[in-house]
Write a protein that holds these residues in place. Structure first.
Motif: not given
Length: 307
Positions: A254, A289, A19, A257, A22, A15, A293
């Protein structure tokens, strides 16, 4: 319990990698939008993969990560390269005439497509709560920039093409990233993309084609092309790591983002000032998101029931 904790740590790391992707992903688009208009779309795409190959192939060779692909794997690399070429080409063509945030907002059907593909093609669990989180995040993306086909005409279809191509690209990445090092995966994809893109540019050289006739860039254009390639390389290394550590359906929300980073870049570089509705959409995106998570982390720490 140790294996459960290790699995949880892998998912959390996946994850975090997503991120990071992103954050770097919108940088690709910002650099591409800053490339001078006389440089054709095809040249931007080719430069992106040339830089990626130059950066990653020596690294993979130095650490001993390279191997000789078999025919099946070679075919997957070519398909994957074709998908990312189409995805990149559609999006770069779109942002040449559309604001960056508008194009990204339309593109954000992709995480929802990826979640469904992860379930149908990879057999990953996609419960109703995860689907709802993706839908909520998508609604938030629509609030950031409301796509208007009436305003931009057929060009508004290009980010949708990017979304479908990129979703299938991500599924192939998930399937291949568990079997080889992510740096090797991206290096081989770059080689395959170069093999597909450069003959096309050579064929159209001198043709006068706005999209495919290459030109020699000035210093500023060269630096922007370098920025496209470097940011794309970093972003896609992180997405490969993410997909090697966690299921595609888990990390898909995610990707929303990206709209946060894109909105910030749009304001900083292109003076696109977000309004109150934009910030509401960002809050919804981030909230969806965070929900996935925290829930994924809690579920992965639960002990597996006995058979």
């Amino acid at each position: 319990m140790g294996s459960v904790a290790a699995k949880s740590d892998r998912v959390v790391l996946g994850v975090l990698c997503m991120m990071t992707f992103s954050i770097f992903g919108p940088l690709i688009d910002a650099f591409a939008k800053l490339v001078p208009s006389e440089i054709p779309v095809g040249q931007i795409i080719a430069a992106r993969f040339a830089v990626q190959g130059i950066m990653l192939l020596p690294m993979a060779a130095m650490f001993g990560w390279l191997h000789r692909p078999n025919n099946h794997e070679l075919g997957l690399h070519i398909v994957r390269a074709a998908l990312i070429l189409l995805a990149t080409g559609c999006f770069v063509a779109a942002i040449r005439v559309m604001p960056l945030a508008d194009a990204i907002a339309i593109f954000f059907v992709e995480p929802f497509i990826l979640t469904l593909l992860g379930g149908f093609l990879l057999g990953e669990a996609i419960g109703p709560r995860r689907i709802m989180a993706c839908l909520v995040g998508f609604c938030g993306a629509l609030l950031v920039i409301k796509p208007s086909f009436a305003a931009f005409g057929p060009v508004a279809m290009f980010p949708l093409g990017t979304a479908f191509c990129f979703a299938f690209y991500m599924v192939l990445t998930r399937r291949m990233a568990v079997a080889m090092h992510p740096v090797t995966l991206q290096a081989y994809t770059a080689i395959a993309a170069i093999g597909l893109a450069f003959p096309v540019l050579w064929f159209f050289d001198g043709s006068g084609s706005v999209a495919l006739d290459p030109t020699f860039p000035e210093r500023y254009g060269f630096l922007m092309l370098l920025g496209v390639g470097m940011s794309a390389t970093i972003a896609h290394i992180f997405v490969s790591f993410a997909l090697s550590l966690a299921p595609a359906a888990t990390i898909a929300p995610f990707q929303y983002l990206e709209i946060v980073a894109a909105t910030a870049l749009g304001y900083w570089i292109f003076s696109d000032l977000p309004d109150a509705l934009t910030f509401l959409g960002i809050a919804i995106i981030v909230g969806s998101g965070i929900y996935v998570f925290t829930r994924e982390r809690r579920l992965s720490r639960l002990p597996t029931p006995p058979p």
